[in-house]
Design an enzyme around this catalytic site. Structure first.
Site, PDB file in Angstrom:
ATOM      1  N   CYS A  50       0.641  -1.425  -0.008  1.00 43.16           N
ATOM      2  CA  CYS A  50       0.054  -0.097   0.058  1.00 43.16           C
ATOM      3  C   CYS A  50       0.931   1.101  -0.280  1.00 43.16           C
ATOM      4  O   CYS A  50       0.697   1.715   0.077  1.00 43.16           O
ATOM      5  CB  CYS A  50      -1.505   0.075   0.980  1.00 43.16           C
ATOM      6  N   HIS A  99      18.903   1.493  -3.184  1.00 43.21           N
ATOM      7  CA  HIS A  99      17.362   1.347  -3.168  1.00 43.21           C
ATOM      8  C   HIS A  99      16.887   0.288  -2.700  1.00 43.21           C
ATOM      9  O   HIS A  99      15.909   0.064  -1.837  1.00 43.21           O
ATOM     10  CB  HIS A  99      17.078   1.961  -4.761  1.00 43.21           C
TER      11      HIS A  99
END
Lengths: 433, 266
Positions: A50, A99
Site C-alpha cells: 500500500c 535502493h
C-alpha cells in the site's frame, strides 16, 4: 547485465496515485509474464504494497529498459505516461542495489524500522520465483537483500523501540509491572485507541480484561470480543482493585476517577502498583492520581513523547544501517560485475580467432608452393601470437574480476573490439564473498 | 599468596566496577558480559585469598576490621553474582559493586597485625554469629542498592522523564521482588546472628545482653528490618516507603558495623 528499479512510493506519490498502479497479488502472473516479455528486459520482480509499487528488473540497455518499464506500468494500469511519469523514480546499477537494500531494511518506510516491508518483498519475490520471471541475478539479488535486512535488524536497534502510542503504552507498563502475564486490564469506555492498546496488552500476555461502558450492551460486546468480563459502569470502581492496567477513554465531562478513589483501591490491593492511561479529552482520571504512591498515570501526550523520542533514536540507528548497506552493496556489485568476466574473455578470444582464421585462409589460398608441413606451422605460429597477445589482458581481466573494478575493463574491451557477449545463464561464475 | 590473590581481587573488582558503571551510560552486550566475567574472576580470586588466609591463621578471617571488611565485600559480590544470573539485572551491579570495591580498598588500607586469637573469640557461637551476620549484611546491602534503583526509576516515572538510564533499570516490580527476597533472607539470618551472638556473650561475659553499643545498635537495625518486613506482609508496604526504610536500615547497619565496637573484643 544491469539491475534497474522503477517505481513510486509514499515519498513520491499520494495514495490516490499509488492505488491506481497497485498490482493485485491474485492477478500477478500476467503482469510478470508481460514484464519479462518486454524487449531488453531479462528478469523482473513486481513489489506492490500500500505504500509502494516497484519493479526490479535486469537489462542490457539501462535507458531503454527503464523507459520500457515506465511504459509498461502506464499501459498496464491504463494511465497516460505523462500523468504517471512525474511520480516515478528510477535507479540503475549501484543506486538500484542501494535502493532495494534500503527498502528491504525498512529504511525507506513511512515508519522507519517497521517490520512488514521485508515480508512483503519476500512474498513478491515468491510470485516471481513461482512464475519464473526472476533468474540468476534477481534471485541472488533479493536473497542478498533479505540477508542485508536481517543484518540491519540484528546489528542495529532500528526496530527495537515502540513507535506507536499503543505499543509505547505496553512498553511503559512493562517498566512498572514487569512481566505482564499475570496482569489484568480494565477498559473504561470504548475508543479505538483503547481497544488497540488492549489488544497489544493481550498480545504481550496480559491475563484478562474487564470492560465497562455507560451502555452495558457495548461493554458486553467488547468483552465478548476480548473473551473478558463486562462490568456495569455504576459498579466499576468496586472492581477496579482487580485491575493492574487501567485504560480510560469515556466521553465524560469531568473526571470519573479521583485520587481518593485510587487511594482506597490501592489499599484494597495491598499497594500493588497500578498503571493508568487516560486517553479521554476532557480527562477521565484526575491528574492528582499521579501523586498517589504506587499509582502511575500517563496521558496520550506522555506516550506521544515516548514515540517521538523513539523515532529520533531510530533515525540515529538508521545511520548505522546505511553503513552496513554500503558494505553489502560493494560485495554484491563485485559479484554482479564478475558475471561479465568470462563471457567477455570468450568473446575477445573468438574475435581474435576469427581474424586470425580469416587472414590465415587468405594467405593459404594464394600460396602455391607451400611446403607440406607449412599449413601446420603457420597455424601454430598464428596461434602462438594470438595466445601471447591475449595472455596479459585475460589475466588482468580475471584479476579485475576479483577486485571489483571490472565493469570499466569490460566496457572498454567491448567498445574497443566491438564485442557481442551473450550472457551466461548458469551460476558457475558465482564468486562467493 | 594471600597477598597476591588479594591484589588480583582488588584489580579485578576495580575493572569490573568501572565496567558496571560504564553500563549505566552505554548498552552493549559485550560490555555487560565482560563486566560480569571480571567480577566473577575477582570473586574467585577473593575466595582463594580468603581460604588461603584462613589456612594461615587457622581460623576464619572475621576477627578484625580488615578481615571483616574483606569478607563483607566478598559476600556482597557473591550475592550480586547470584542475583544477576537469576534476574538479569546488570544495572544492579552499577550500584553494589562500588560498595564492595570501597570496602575492599578500605580493608587493604588497614594494617593487619598478626596476632593470636583472643580466647574470648574461641567459641563456636562466635563463628556462627559472625558468619550469619555477614550473610545478612550482604542481603541488606543488595536490598539497599535495589532500593536506590527503585527510587531513581520511580522518579523517572513520576516526572515522565524516559531517558537512557530509565530504559536500563529493570521494571519496578522486579526491583520490588528482589528487595523483598533479600529482606526475607536477610532478616531471619540477622535474627539468628543476634541470638547466637547473645549466647556467645553469655559464655564470654556471663550475660546474654549487656547493652553495649554494638548490641544496642544491632537491636535497632533488627527492629527497623522487622518493622519493614512486618509492614510489607500485613499492610502491603511497598514502593517508595519500603525503599526508603530499606536505605535507612542499611545506614544504621553500617553505623553498627563501623562505628560500634564491642566492649568485649576490641
Amino acid at each position: 547485465m544491469n539491475i534497474i528499479v522503477v517505481g513510486l512510493s509514499h515519498k513520491t506519490a499520494t495514495v490516490e496515485i499509488r492505488e491506481k498502479v497497485a498490482f493485485s497479488p491474485n492477478l500477478i502472473e500476467k503482469p510478470l509474464r508481460d514484464l519479462v516479455a518486454l524487449n531488453d528486459i531479462v528478469e523482473g520482480v513486481i513489489v506492490s504494497t500500500c505504500n509502494r509499487v516497484e519493479i526490479y528488473a535486469t537489462t542490457r540497455d539501462i535507458a531503454g529498459g527503464i523507459a520500457r518499464i515506465k511504459r509498461f506500468l502506464a499501459d498496464h494500469h491504463r494511465i497516460s505516461l505523462e500523468t504517471l511519469e512525474p511520480y516515478l523514480y528510477s535507479y540503475h546499477s549501484e543506486a538500484a542495489i542501494r535502493h532495494v537494500f534500503r527498502v528491504a531494511s525498512s529504511l525507506d518506510s513511512m515508519v522507519v524500522g517497521e517490520p512488514q516491508i521485508l515480508g512483503q518483498i519476500k512474498t513478491s519475490y515468491g510470485y516471481a520465483a513461482e512464475y519464473k520471471s526472476s533468474g540468476i541475478i534477481l534471485n541472488r539479488f533479493l536473497h542478498k537483500a533479505f540477508s542485508v535486512a536481517k543484518r540491519v535488524r540484528t546489528e542495529t536497534k532500528i526496530a527495537s523501540s515502540a513507535v506507536s502510542v499503543a505499543f509505547a503504552a505496553v512498553e511503559l507498563a512493562k517498566k512498572i509491572l514487569g512481566d505482564l502475564s499475570e496482569k489484568t486490564i480494565m477498559l473504561i469506555g470504548a475508543g479505538e485507541m483503547c481497544e488497540l492498546a488492549a489488544k497489544h496488552f493481550l498480545n504481550s500476555g496480559a491475563k484478562g480484561v474487564m470492560v465497562t461502558n455507560r451502555t452495558f450492551e457495548r461493554a458486553e460486546r467488547l468483552a465478548d470480543e476480548f473473551k473478558g468480563e463486562a462490568v456495569r459502569f455504576e459498579e466499576f470502581l468496586q472492581h477496579l482493585h482487580r485491575a493492574d492496567i487501567v485504560l480510560s477513554s469515556t466521553g465524560a465531562p469531568h473526571c470519573i476517577i479521583g485520587p481518593r478513589d485510587v487511594q482506597e483501591i490501592l489499599k484494597r490491593r495491598k499497594f500493588k502498583s497500578m498503571f493508568f492511561i487516560d486517553i479521554a479529552v476532557p480527562r477521565d482520571i484526575d491528574p492528582l492520581v499521579d501523586d498517589v504512591e504506587n499509582a502511575y498515570l500517563f496521558t496520550v501526550d506522555n506516550l506521544q513523547e515516548i514515540v517521538q523520542a523513539n523515532l529520533a533514536q531510530r533515525n540515529l540507528e538508521a545511520e548505522k544501517a546505511e553503513e552496513i548497506i554500503e558494505q553489502e552493496i560493494g560485495q554484491f556489485y563485485k559479484w554482479l560485475s564478475s558475471l561479465e568476466v568470462t563471457p567477455t574473455i570468450v568473446a575477445l578470444r573468438n574475435r581474435f580467432d576469427e581474424i586470425r582464421r580469416a587472414e590465415l585462409d587468405k594467405t593459404l589460398s594464394g600460396w602455391k608452393d607451400l611446403p607440406p608441413d607449412g599449413e601446420k606451422r603457420l597455424e601454430a605460429l598464428t596461434m602462438a601470437i594470438m595466445n601471447k597477445l591475449l595472455h596479459t589482458p585475460t589475466t588482468a581481466l580475471k584479476q579485475a574480476g576479483q577486485g571489483g573494478r571490472v565493469d570499466l575493463y569490460v566496457d572498454a574491451l567491448r567498445q574497443l573490439f566491438d564485442l557481442q557477449t551473450c550472457h551466461q545463464d548458469d551460476g558457475e561464475l558465482e564468486l562467493e564473498e | 599468596m594471600t597477598h597476591l590473590f588479594f591484589s588480583l581481587t582488588l584489580g579485578l573488582y576495580g575493572c569490573a566496577t568501572a565496567a558496571y558503571l560504564l553500563c549505566l551510560f552505554r548498552s552493549s552486550a559485550l560490555l555487560t558480559t565482560w563486566a560480569s566475567r571480571l567480577l566473577l574472576g575477582g570473586c574467585i580470586a577473593h575466595v582463594l585469598s580468603t581460604v588461603h588466609l584462613s589456612n594461615q591463621i587457622k581460623h576464619l578471617p572475621l576477627t578484625n576490621m580488615q578481615e571483616s571488611l574483606s569478607f563483607f565485600s566478598l559476600m556482597i559480590v557473591a550475592a550480586f553474582l547470584f542475583l544477576e544470573r537469576r534476574y538479569k539485572v546488570t544495572t544492579l551491579g552499577s550500584f553494589v559493586t562500588p560498595v564492595a570495591l570501597m570496602m575492599l580498598i578500605a580493608s587493604s588500607a588497614l594494617h593487619a597485625e598478626l596476632r593470636h586469637l583472643p580466647p574470648i573469640l574461641q567459641s563456636n557461637w562466635f563463628w556462627i554469629h559472625a558468619l550469619l551476620a555477614f550473610f545478612s549484611y550482604a542481603a541488606f546491602t543488595i536490598a539497599a542498592g535495589v532500593a536506590v534503583m527503585y527510587l531513581i526509576q520511580r522518579h523517572f516515572l513520576k516526572t515522565k522523564h524516559f531517558g537512557a538510564l530509565f530504559q536500563r533499570i529493570p521494571p519496578l516490580e522486579t526491583l520490588d521482588e528482589i528487595s523483598y527476597r533479600c529482606l526475607a533472607v536477610g532478616f531471619p539470618l540477622l535474627t539468628v546472628a543476634i541470638i547466637s551472638g547473645s549466647i556467645w556473650s553469655e559464655q564470654a561475659m556471663g550475660s546474654y545482653w549487656v547493652w553495649d553499643p554494638k548490641q544496642t545498635w544491632s537491636l535497632i537495625t533488627w527492629l527497623i528490618y522487622a518493622a519493614l518486613l512486618h509492614g510489607r506482609l500485613t499492610i502491603g508496604w511497598r514502593g517508595k516507603r519500603a525503599a526508603i526504610m530499606s536505605i535507612i536500615g542499611f545506614v544504621v547497619l553500617l553505623i553498627t558495623f563501623f562505628g560500634m565496637k564491642h566492649s568485649i573484643t576490641w
